[in-house]
Each structure stands twice: as structure tokens, then as C-alpha cells.
Motif scaffolding. Structure first.
Motif, PDB file in Angstrom:
ATOM      1  N   LEU A 174       0.749  -1.248  -0.070  1.00 55.02           N
ATOM      2  CA  LEU A 174      -0.089  -0.051   0.039  1.00 55.02           C
ATOM      3  C   LEU A 174       0.827   1.419   0.129  1.00 55.02           C
ATOM      4  O   LEU A 174       0.471   2.347  -0.776  1.00 55.02           O
ATOM      5  CB  LEU A 174      -0.905   0.018   1.311  1.00 55.02           C
ATOM      6  CG  LEU A 174      -2.037  -1.076   1.407  1.00 55.02           C
ATOM      7  CD1 LEU A 174      -2.793  -0.943   2.496  1.00 55.02           C
ATOM      8  CD2 LEU A 174      -3.030  -0.893   0.005  1.00 55.02           C
ATOM      9  N   HIS A 175       2.160   1.245   0.572  1.00 52.55           N
ATOM     10  CA  HIS A 175       2.710   2.373   0.747  1.00 52.55           C
ATOM     11  C   HIS A 175       3.548   2.590  -0.613  1.00 52.55           C
ATOM     12  O   HIS A 175       3.636   3.786  -1.123  1.00 52.55           O
ATOM     13  CB  HIS A 175       4.037   2.168   1.675  1.00 52.55           C
ATOM     14  CG  HIS A 175       3.600   2.489   3.001  1.00 52.55           C
ATOM     15  ND1 HIS A 175       4.017   1.602   4.115  1.00 52.55           N
ATOM     16  CD2 HIS A 175       2.784   3.520   3.618  1.00 52.55           C
ATOM     17  CE1 HIS A 175       3.299   2.354   5.363  1.00 52.55           C
ATOM     18  NE2 HIS A 175       2.809   3.237   4.943  1.00 52.55           N
ATOM     19  N   GLU A 176       3.752   1.313  -1.314  1.00 52.22           N
ATOM     20  CA  GLU A 176       4.359   1.479  -2.813  1.00 52.22           C
ATOM     21  C   GLU A 176       3.247   2.199  -3.646  1.00 52.22           C
ATOM     22  O   GLU A 176       3.573   2.670  -4.793  1.00 52.22           O
ATOM     23  CB  GLU A 176       4.667   0.102  -3.340  1.00 52.22           C
ATOM     24  CG  GLU A 176       5.900  -0.594  -2.627  1.00 52.22           C
ATOM     25  CD  GLU A 176       6.062  -2.037  -3.040  1.00 52.22           C
ATOM     26  OE1 GLU A 176       5.610  -2.462  -3.952  1.00 52.22           O
ATOM     27  OE2 GLU A 176       6.879  -2.600  -2.296  1.00 52.22           O
ATOM     28  N   LEU A 177       2.111   1.833  -3.341  1.00 52.67           N
ATOM     29  CA  LEU A 177       0.923   2.441  -4.293  1.00 52.67           C
ATOM     30  C   LEU A 177       0.604   4.133  -4.114  1.00 52.67           C
ATOM     31  O   LEU A 177      -0.099   4.690  -4.619  1.00 52.67           O
ATOM     32  CB  LEU A 177      -0.298   1.770  -3.998  1.00 52.67           C
ATOM     33  CG  LEU A 177      -0.422   0.231  -4.519  1.00 52.67           C
ATOM     34  CD1 LEU A 177      -1.730  -0.453  -4.180  1.00 52.67           C
ATOM     35  CD2 LEU A 177       0.041   0.248  -5.930  1.00 52.67           C
ATOM     36  N   GLY A 178       1.534   4.543  -2.898  1.00 55.98           N
ATOM     37  CA  GLY A 178       1.365   5.911  -2.725  1.00 55.98           C
ATOM     38  C   GLY A 178       0.306   6.201  -1.516  1.00 55.98           C
ATOM     39  O   GLY A 178      -0.004   7.396  -1.032  1.00 55.98           O
ATOM     40  N   LEU A 179      -0.034   5.377  -0.758  1.00 51.14           N
ATOM     41  CA  LEU A 179      -1.144   5.414   0.228  1.00 51.14           C
ATOM     42  C   LEU A 179      -0.201   6.065   1.540  1.00 51.14           C
ATOM     43  O   LEU A 179       0.747   5.443   1.954  1.00 51.14           O
ATOM     44  CB  LEU A 179      -2.004   4.405   0.585  1.00 51.14           C
ATOM     45  CG  LEU A 179      -3.161   4.329  -0.241  1.00 51.14           C
ATOM     46  CD1 LEU A 179      -2.902   3.821  -1.480  1.00 51.14           C
ATOM     47  CD2 LEU A 179      -3.925   3.033   0.315  1.00 51.14           C
ATOM     48  N   SER A 180      -0.851   6.935   2.527  1.00 49.03           N
ATOM     49  CA  SER A 180      -0.269   7.410   3.724  1.00 49.03           C
ATOM     50  C   SER A 180      -0.641   6.326   4.795  1.00 49.03           C
ATOM     51  O   SER A 180      -1.661   5.520   4.388  1.00 49.03           O
ATOM     52  CB  SER A 180      -0.882   8.536   3.880  1.00 49.03           C
ATOM     53  OG  SER A 180      -1.991   8.946   4.083  1.00 49.03           O
ATOM     54  N   ASP A 181      -0.012   6.567   5.873  1.00 57.57           N
ATOM     55  CA  ASP A 181      -0.319   5.854   7.028  1.00 57.57           C
ATOM     56  C   ASP A 181      -1.593   6.281   7.336  1.00 57.57           C
ATOM     57  O   ASP A 181      -2.688   5.224   7.736  1.00 57.57           O
ATOM     58  CB  ASP A 181       0.510   6.039   8.115  1.00 57.57           C
ATOM     59  CG  ASP A 181       2.004   5.583   8.144  1.00 57.57           C
ATOM     60  OD1 ASP A 181       2.173   4.741   7.159  1.00 57.57           O
ATOM     61  OD2 ASP A 181       3.005   6.053   8.764  1.00 57.57           O
ATOM     62  N   GLU A 182      -2.324   7.330   7.316  1.00 57.07           N
ATOM     63  CA  GLU A 182      -3.493   7.623   7.708  1.00 57.07           C
ATOM     64  C   GLU A 182      -4.682   7.048   6.924  1.00 57.07           C
ATOM     65  O   GLU A 182      -5.736   6.368   7.417  1.00 57.07           O
ATOM     66  CB  GLU A 182      -3.852   9.208   7.773  1.00 57.07           C
ATOM     67  CG  GLU A 182      -3.095   9.842   8.724  1.00 57.07           C
ATOM     68  CD  GLU A 182      -1.472   9.986   8.282  1.00 57.07           C
ATOM     69  OE1 GLU A 182      -1.124   9.843   7.357  1.00 57.07           O
ATOM     70  OE2 GLU A 182      -0.704  10.171   9.340  1.00 57.07           O
ATOM     71  N   GLN A 183      -4.413   6.815   5.255  1.00 57.36           N
ATOM     72  CA  GLN A 183      -4.901   6.178   4.699  1.00 57.36           C
ATOM     73  C   GLN A 183      -5.243   4.829   4.810  1.00 57.36           C
ATOM     74  O   GLN A 183      -6.362   4.142   4.610  1.00 57.36           O
ATOM     75  CB  GLN A 183      -4.628   6.529   3.096  1.00 57.36           C
ATOM     76  CG  GLN A 183      -4.911   8.025   2.562  1.00 57.36           C
ATOM     77  CD  GLN A 183      -4.284   8.323   1.225  1.00 57.36           C
ATOM     78  OE1 GLN A 183      -3.125   7.864   1.174  1.00 57.36           O
ATOM     79  NE2 GLN A 183      -5.057   8.916   0.390  1.00 57.36           N
ATOM     80  N   ILE A 184      -3.982   4.003   5.040  1.00 55.92           N
ATOM     81  CA  ILE A 184      -4.048   2.724   5.414  1.00 55.92           C
ATOM     82  C   ILE A 184      -4.936   2.376   6.681  1.00 55.92           C
ATOM     83  O   ILE A 184      -5.597   1.354   6.659  1.00 55.92           O
ATOM     84  CB  ILE A 184      -2.565   2.257   5.432  1.00 55.92           C
ATOM     85  CG1 ILE A 184      -1.818   2.141   4.188  1.00 55.92           C
ATOM     86  CG2 ILE A 184      -2.418   0.801   5.940  1.00 55.92           C
ATOM     87  CD1 ILE A 184      -0.384   1.986   4.225  1.00 55.92           C
ATOM     88  N   LEU A 185      -4.513   3.261   7.563  1.00 57.51           N
ATOM     89  CA  LEU A 185      -5.449   3.058   8.875  1.00 57.51           C
ATOM     90  C   LEU A 185      -7.140   3.198   8.759  1.00 57.51           C
ATOM     91  O   LEU A 185      -7.721   2.200   9.043  1.00 57.51           O
ATOM     92  CB  LEU A 185      -5.204   4.125   9.866  1.00 57.51           C
ATOM     93  CG  LEU A 185      -6.020   4.104  11.291  1.00 57.51           C
ATOM     94  CD1 LEU A 185      -5.625   2.780  11.865  1.00 57.51           C
ATOM     95  CD2 LEU A 185      -5.366   5.064  12.134  1.00 57.51           C
ATOM     96  N   GLU A 186      -7.469   4.037   7.577  1.00 61.61           N
ATOM     97  CA  GLU A 186      -8.901   4.337   7.647  1.00 61.61           C
ATOM     98  C   GLU A 186      -9.340   2.771   6.748  1.00 61.61           C
ATOM     99  O   GLU A 186     -10.627   2.393   6.861  1.00 61.61           O
ATOM    100  CB  GLU A 186      -9.164   5.187   6.542  1.00 61.61           C
ATOM    101  CG  GLU A 186      -8.898   6.738   7.148  1.00 61.61           C
ATOM    102  CD  GLU A 186      -9.100   7.895   6.073  1.00 61.61           C
ATOM    103  OE1 GLU A 186      -9.577   7.594   5.010  1.00 61.61           O
ATOM    104  OE2 GLU A 186      -8.838   8.999   6.649  1.00 61.61           O
TER     105      GLU A 186
END
Length: 406
Positions: free
Chosen positions: A386-398
Motif C-alpha cells: 500500500l505504501h508503494e501505491l502511494g497511500l499514507s499511514d492515515e489512509q491505510i488506517l482508514e
């Protein structure tokens, strides 16, 4: 296949085995697993009555075999938040690999048209039980049903007077053969895309793989206009050639001879077993006589073979030109000198750091064995991907709160 990206939405062994082969060949494979339960195969604890994992370790050949070299993403495809993640992965991928049934593919939006709408240049590969179209396209199948039972294999190897059906010799037997077949189809499709720009849909069914494995017998049946007679379980081997047969050793092991040219190999074989006198025996001194008196020759060979152990015969027959083999058990295959020499019994380090061994796929490039890495733990690489796709920690948490990812 370094640089090739594969997105796998599949479970069990048939199609995931294809992903493992592609990973062996250098492809980057992301395995999408159900966000709660993971690949359904993770829930299997026995295969052919054997434990599928070692106690106290995460290493499980049932999972590590068809999933080595991949990264695991726990993604709930039925959750709205998961869709953008899937679509971005599709855009970045060269191959989409699945074995989901038509209804599930339609519901989850992962059928050919859905995926091609996101990435028209992707190779779409589907592994089915009975075919991508036809009366059973919606029917699920495992290798026991589609590959073994339907292909004619089970019937042909089960004696007519048997009380039970002869089963496959190993778990995932047809699945593993089928996975290699799919990988070959994908490789051909990628080659075609590089030359023509056209991205193919690759379809492989377990039934089709089973029919191909049985193609000689099926073809002969079609020519004869009837089912082929089953082999007589009490017959040693070919009725006309004593050098195409099985013989039992003194220690209750078996030798399999497959010398299709009896005239060529008979003199040397007789010398090797200590019966050079048989070459001049008037019953066997020409090819025609040897074939006519094959049963008598076979009886003599059986008596001779029964006087020595398997290991003694391995030494005695090691240098002959004719084709033969010891009938090995699974442990012996795992330590086979020829497989070991080419690196096909490969070492892999499990999640706990222990060295294990797995059978590598049989295709090698530039005579170099593949370097294997273990199969992923469930959802082990979710955050990395998910980080490689550009998602932030906040987005991943959501997404985690929504239940879209694990």
C-alpha cells in the motif's frame, strides 16, 4: 521475468502454482488474499492424511510450495475502499491471474472486461475446472474431480476387479502440472504481446490438462472407436518385450525397465545381470525369438532380479546403455542425486530462519537453478504494498477500520 508484475487473485494450488513458477522465473507476484481468512488453503491441516505443516513453525509445504516468492496483500474485494487499491495494482501489472468462478468474478468486478477496462494491455489468465465456456463453465472443480476422474486417468489405472478406485498419487498432483501449464501459457502470451502489442486472454482448465496428459490413450480410443482395454494388473509388462517390465528385488523394491529396442539392449543387459548365456540361448538369440518368447525371458529375469537387493542392482546396472530406473519413494525423490545436482531440490529459509527444502519447478534458464524464497505469511506485505501505491499511514488506517485491508 525480472520486471514482470503479476497480480494473483486465486487460492488453493492450481492457479497459485502458476504464480509460484512465474516467481521462480523472476516475476514480482502480489497475491491478494481474503482480508479475514486468507487463501482458503491456509485452513487445510491434512493432505492425504498427512500433516501439512511442521509443529511450532509457520512453514507449510501446502502453502509454501505453490506460493513461494510472492508477497501477500490482505484485501477485501467486496469493500468499496478496496477497489481503488485493486485498480491501481491492475494498472501496474502485466498479468492478472485468477481461478475464481464466473459468479464471483462478476460480483467482485474482476472478470476479463472489468480488468481490461482498467488496463487494456494486461494478460488475463484464468484457470478453470472444466473450461471457460460450455455447460460446466460455472462449475467448480479440484484436480481429484476435473483432472483425475474426468480425464480417464483414474479409470485407466484402476483394475476392473478393484474394490476401490485408484486415487491420485499425491496431493495437488494435477494442480501442480496445471500450474506449470498456465505459467507456460502466460510466458507465450507475454512474448506475443512484446511482438504484436496484443494482450491475450489465457485459458487453462484442469480437465484440459488431464486430457492432454492422457492424450495418447484418448487418441488411441478415438481411433479404435471404443474405450481401451485396461492393463492387466497381473501382467509384468509388455507381452512382447521382457525389457519393458517391472521386476521385484530381494528386499521388496522394484526396478522399472523401459528398453523399447530389445534387440539393441538385450546382450548388454544379460551381461550386466550375470546371464550372458541368455544371449546365445536359442529361445532368445534373435529379436523375433526374444519377442515371441518374452514371457519365458521375463520369468528368468524375475528370478535373477530377486536374488539381489535394490542397492546391488543400482550398482550392477549403473553403466548400461538401456533405460531403467529404481521405483523411488517420496523421501528418495527429495534426495535424488540428479535432482540435487541441478538444484531442483532447493533450499528455502522459513519465517523462523530455519533452512527447509522444496521442489523447484523443472524449467531452468541458462542452466541456473532458481533461488527460492518462502511463501508469505497471511497479509504479510499489506502495508509495504500500500505504501508503494502511494497511500499514507492515515489512509491505510482508514482502510483497516473499514475492513478493506488486513
Amino acid at each position: 521475468m525480472e520486471g514482470v508484475r503479476v497480480l494473483e487473485v486465486a487460492q488453493f494450488t492450481f492457479v497459485p502454482a502458476a504464480g509460484a513458477v512465474l516467481a521462480d522465473w523472476g516475476a514480482e507476484v502480489v497475491k491478494v488474499e481474503h482480508a479475514e481468512t486468507g487463501d482458503a488453503q491456509r485452513g487445510i491441516v491434512k493432505a492425504f492424511s498427512h500433516d501439512v505443516a511442521s509443529e511450532g513453525t509457520s512453514f507449510a509445504p501446502l502453502m509454501d510450495g505453490p506460493n513461494r516468492g510472492k508477497r501477500s496483500l490482505g484485501l477485501a474485494l467486496d469493500k468499496p475502499g478496496a477497489r481503488p487499491v485493486l485498480e491501481e495494482l491492475v494498472r501496474r501489472s502485466d498479468v492478472f491471474l485468477t481461478n475464481f468462478l464466473p459468479g464471483a468474478r462478476a460480483k467482485l468486478g474482476i472478470d476479463v472486461e472489468d480488468i481490461r477496462a482498467i488496463n487494456p494491455d494486461i494478460v488475463y489468465a484464468l484457470g478453470a475446472g472444466f473450461g471457460h465456456t460450455g455447460p460446466e463453465a460455472d462449475k467448480g472443480g479440484y484436480d481429484a474431480t476435473a483432472f483425475w476422474a474426468r480425464s480417464g486417468s483414474a479409470d485407466y489405472v484402476t483394475p476392473s476387479d478393484a474394490a476401490t478406485l485408484t486415487h491420485q498419487p499425491a496431493g495437488a498432483y494435477g494442480d501442480s502440472i496445471g500450474g506449470l501449464t498456465i505459467a507456460g501459457g502466460i510466458a507465450a502470451a507475454l512474448f506475443a504481446r512484446s511482438r504484436t502489442g496484443h494482450a491475450s486472454v489465457v485459458d487453462v482448465s484442469l480437465l484440459g490438462v488431464g486430457a492432454w496428459a492422457m492424450q495418447l490413450s484418448v487418441n488411441l480410443a478415438l481411433m479404435a472407436g471404443a474405450p481401451l482395454p485396461k492393463p492387466d494388473g497381473g501382467v509384468r509388462g509388455a507381452s512382447h518385450n521382457p525389457l519393458v517390465a517391472t521386476y521385484r528385488t530381494r528386499d521388496e523394491r522394484w526396478l522399472m525397465l523401459s528398453m523399447l529396442q530389445p534387440g539393441r539392449y538385450w546382450p548388454e543387459f544379460c551381461q550386466a545381470i550375470g546371464r550372458a548365456d541368455l544371449v546365445a540361448d536359442e529361445r532368445f538369440d534373435t529379436v523375433e525369438k526374444l519377442m515371441a518368447n518374452a514371457e519365458q525371458a521375463g520369468d528368468i529375469i524375475a528370478e535373477v532380479v530377486a536374488t539381489r537387493t535394490k542397492d546391488e542392482w543400482v550398482q550392477a546396472l549403473s553403466d548400461i546403455e538401456g533405460q531403467w530406473s529404481v521405483v523411488q519413494n517420496t523421501w528418495e525423490v527429495g534426495h535424488d542425486a540428479s535432482l540435487t545436482a541441478i538444484g531442483q531440490i532447493a533450499e528455502v529459509v522459513d519465517a523462523e530462519g530455519s533452512a527447509r527444502k522444496l521442489v523447484a519447478n523443472p524449467v531452468q534458464f541458462d542452466r541456473t537453478p532458481p533461488t527460492l524464497t518462502r511463501g508469505p505469511l497471511f497479509a504479510e506485505h499489506t502495508e509495504d504494498i500500500l505504501h508503494e501505491l502511494g497511500l499514507s499511514d492515515e489512509q491505510i488506517l482508514e482502510l483497516k477500520i473499514e475492513g478493506a485491508v488486513t
